[in-house]
Design an enzyme around this catalytic site. Structure first.
Site, PDB file in Angstrom:
ATOM      1  N   LYS A 117       0.837  -1.200   0.000  1.00 47.60           N
ATOM      2  CA  LYS A 117       0.000   0.000   0.000  1.00 47.60           C
ATOM      3  C   LYS A 117       0.873   1.251   0.000  1.00 47.60           C
ATOM      4  O   LYS A 117       0.658   2.183  -0.778  1.00 47.60           O
ATOM      5  CB  LYS A 117      -0.883  -0.019   1.257  1.00 47.60           C
ATOM      6  CG  LYS A 117      -1.817   1.159   1.374  1.00 47.60           C
ATOM      7  CD  LYS A 117      -2.474   1.214   2.732  1.00 47.60           C
ATOM      8  CE  LYS A 117      -3.170  -0.105   3.042  1.00 47.60           C
ATOM      9  NZ  LYS A 117      -4.078   0.012   4.189  1.00 47.60           N
ATOM     10  N   LYS A 129       3.505  -2.390  11.180  1.00 41.95           N
ATOM     11  CA  LYS A 129       2.219  -2.305  11.883  1.00 41.95           C
ATOM     12  C   LYS A 129       2.437  -2.716  13.331  1.00 41.95           C
ATOM     13  O   LYS A 129       3.363  -3.473  13.623  1.00 41.95           O
ATOM     14  CB  LYS A 129       1.194  -3.246  11.220  1.00 41.95           C
ATOM     15  CG  LYS A 129      -0.249  -2.881  11.502  1.00 41.95           C
ATOM     16  CD  LYS A 129      -0.784  -1.791  10.592  1.00 41.95           C
ATOM     17  CE  LYS A 129      -2.146  -1.322  11.044  1.00 41.95           C
ATOM     18  NZ  LYS A 129      -2.767  -0.410  10.086  1.00 41.95           N
ATOM     19  N   ASP A 169      -5.062   3.383  14.124  1.00 42.16           N
ATOM     20  CA  ASP A 169      -5.826   2.329  13.437  1.00 42.16           C
ATOM     21  C   ASP A 169      -7.015   2.063  14.352  1.00 42.16           C
ATOM     22  O   ASP A 169      -7.364   2.935  15.176  1.00 42.16           O
ATOM     23  CB  ASP A 169      -4.959   1.081  13.226  1.00 42.16           C
ATOM     24  CG  ASP A 169      -5.593   0.059  12.285  1.00 42.16           C
ATOM     25  OD1 ASP A 169      -5.526   0.238  11.065  1.00 42.16           O
ATOM     26  OD2 ASP A 169      -6.198  -0.933  12.768  1.00 42.16           O
ATOM     27  N   SER A 380      -0.475  10.650   6.027  1.00 43.48           N
ATOM     28  CA  SER A 380       0.535  10.526   7.083  1.00 43.48           C
ATOM     29  C   SER A 380       1.909  10.847   6.499  1.00 43.48           C
ATOM     30  O   SER A 380       2.737  11.492   7.156  1.00 43.48           O
ATOM     31  CB  SER A 380       0.553   9.111   7.656  1.00 43.48           C
ATOM     32  OG  SER A 380      -0.448   8.953   8.632  1.00 43.48           O
TER      33      SER A 380
END
Ligand code: NDP
Length: 449
Positions: A117, A129, A169, A380
């Site tokens: 992504k 993540k 998130d 971001s």
């Protein structure tokens, strides 16, 4: 999964053996490898570089204890994670999730997807993540603060503005980012752009809060335009009622659509007159209450317990914006039966593989998450640029850049699908377009002997 290529199948089987207890991670790896078949067949030299074998193994996995004291003075213990998946094209970048369902499999699938992504955005960001099985629901502000501080005390040893830049998130919004940023600054005695999604008074970017939802609608709009269609007059169903869902709803209205349903993990509301977004924001963003409250306050709105039923509501466009695997084969079949023309994913991997096949085989336009929801991480990236420059762009400037990025992502995914001989299949297109840049960077950076 239907892998034919022997080399890719060999890679998948090794991962399946090694990570057999990680179903979400295997699902994500299987889907990407399947998409890569056409280019691997066409470029057999790829095999010799060993790049794909390396791509399915995170560069670093960090698991840690997060202990904190609740309001009753009791010690609580949670598990924290940061998976630094791939830094070939930039510092690791990706959000943190606080939810009881978080485990290593979930964080690895998210970090793996994030790598492609981030590549698609065209910005120099690697994939990572993190998160914890901590449940923010029902916790006091002080408990949230103490948890975030404890989480950051360990995480701070592994991140940095040029190393790894976490963000929000599920369960991690402006409040949690603020507490984590404060703790990082306290520990390191430095004010850097180490987290994104920050508040506007301390280095946050305008339009970051709106970016994933807005970006999803910009991407959807590109899909519609390519098919001589638009949002105008369309009926939309959006699952979830968090950050992504709320701002997808806002932009869908701005583009001329009517949103008739939204959900949370308990159930969904149907409002045939169109969701009152101000009321929804008050309930979810200000009061942090359940979505059932909406039906109590809005005449004519109906609440139904259980969230999966939302896909049985008739709509033209469905935007799943809650969580992984929330839209299964039954949901997909119901959407097809009711004449849905487009599904675009705001959440990460919300559609099961069977659901995706149902859409593709029935001619429903399908926008996969790693392309359709990339607007959040792209913005971001813009926040990181502004922090480095010690400068802020206006809302309009950021929004304009976001629009351009989503347009470019659509074009890159569409063109890649064409080159792979499956024009319009954006699952293949997004995976291939995201993969190629990371592949090239890894190839040129060599293997450490
Ligand atoms: P939030 O925590 O703000 O909202 C999540 C929403 O989804 C809540 O309404 C939650 O309801 C609902 N939900 C959670 N689990 C389920 C479930 N099993 N069934 C139905 N609804 C559920 O998270 P975000 O909006 O930030 O994230 C949503 C998705 O978008 C995630 O997949 C995330 O990874 C993805 N995403 C987010 C980005 C961002 O910028 N925030 C960027 C790119 C992707 P409840 O309150 O009941 O838990």
């Amino acid at each position: 999964m239907n892998l034919q290529n022997e080399y890719l199948l060999g890679i998948y089987n090794k991962v399946a053996k090694k990570d057999s207890t990680e179903p979400e991670f295997l699902q994500a790896v299987g889907e990407v490898l399947e998409s890569l078949e056409p280019i691997v067949e066409r470029n057999p030299e790829m095999e010799k570089t060993g790049v794909i074998e390396r791509m399915v193994e995170p560069e670093r996995t960090i698991m840690f204890r997060v202990s904190w004291v609740d309001d009753n003075g009791n010690v609580q213990v949670n598990r924290g994670y940061r998976v630094q998946f791939n830094s070939a094209i930039g510092p690791y970048k990706g959000g943190c999730r606080f939810h009881p369902s978080v485990n290593l499999s979930v964080i690895k699938f998210l970090g793996f997807e994030q790598t492609f992504k981030n590549s698609l955005t065209g910005l120099p960001m690697g994939g990572g993540k993190g998160g914890s099985d901590f449940d923010p629901k029902g916790k006091s502000d002080n408990e949230i603060m103490r948890f975030c501080q404890s989480f950051m005390t360990e995480l701070s040893k592994h991140i940095g503005a040029d190393t790894d830049v976490p963000a929000g998130d599920i369960g991690v919004g402006a409040r949690e980012i603020g507490y984590m940023f404060g703790q990082y600054k306290r520990l390191k005695n430095e004010f850097t752009g180490v987290l994104t999604g920050k508040g506007l008074t301390y280095g946050g970017s305008l339009a970051r809060k709106e970016a994933t939802g807005y970006g999803l609608c910009y991407f959807t709009n590109e899909m519609l335009k390519a098919n001589n269609n638009s949002f105008e007059g369309k009926t939309v169903v959006i699952s979830g009622s968090g950050n992504v869902a709320i701002y997808a709803c806002e932009k869908a209205y701005e583009l001329g659509a009517k949103v008739v349903a939204m959900s949370d993990s308990n159930g969904y509301i149907y409002d045939k007159d169109g969701i009152d977004l101000d009321l929804m924001k008050t309930i979810k963003e200000v009061e942090r209450k359940r979505i059932s409250e909406y039906a109590v306050r809005k005449p004519g709105a109906v609440y139904t317990e259980g969230c999966k039923g939302i896909w049985t509501i008739k709509c033209d466009i469905a935007l799943p914006c809650a969580t992984q695997n929330e839209l299964d084969k039954d949901g997909a079949e119901a959407l097809v039966k009711n004449g849905c023309i487009l599904v675009a994913e705001g959440a990460n991997m919300p559609s099961t593989p069977e659901a995706v096949n149902t859409f593709l085989s029935n001619g429903v336009l399908f926008g996969p998450a790693k392309a359709a929801n990339a607007g959040g991480v792209a913005t971001s990236g813009l926040e990181m640029s502004q922090n480095s420059m010690r400068y802020s762009w206006t809302f309009e400037e950021v929004d304009e850049k976001l629009k351009g990025i989503m347009k470019n992502i659509f074009a890159a995914a569409y063109n890649a699908s064409k080159e792979c001989g499956c024009e319009g299949n954006l699952v293949v297109g997004a995976n291939v377009a995201g993969f190629l840049k990371v592949y090239d960077a890894m190839k040129w950076q060599g293997v450490a002997y």
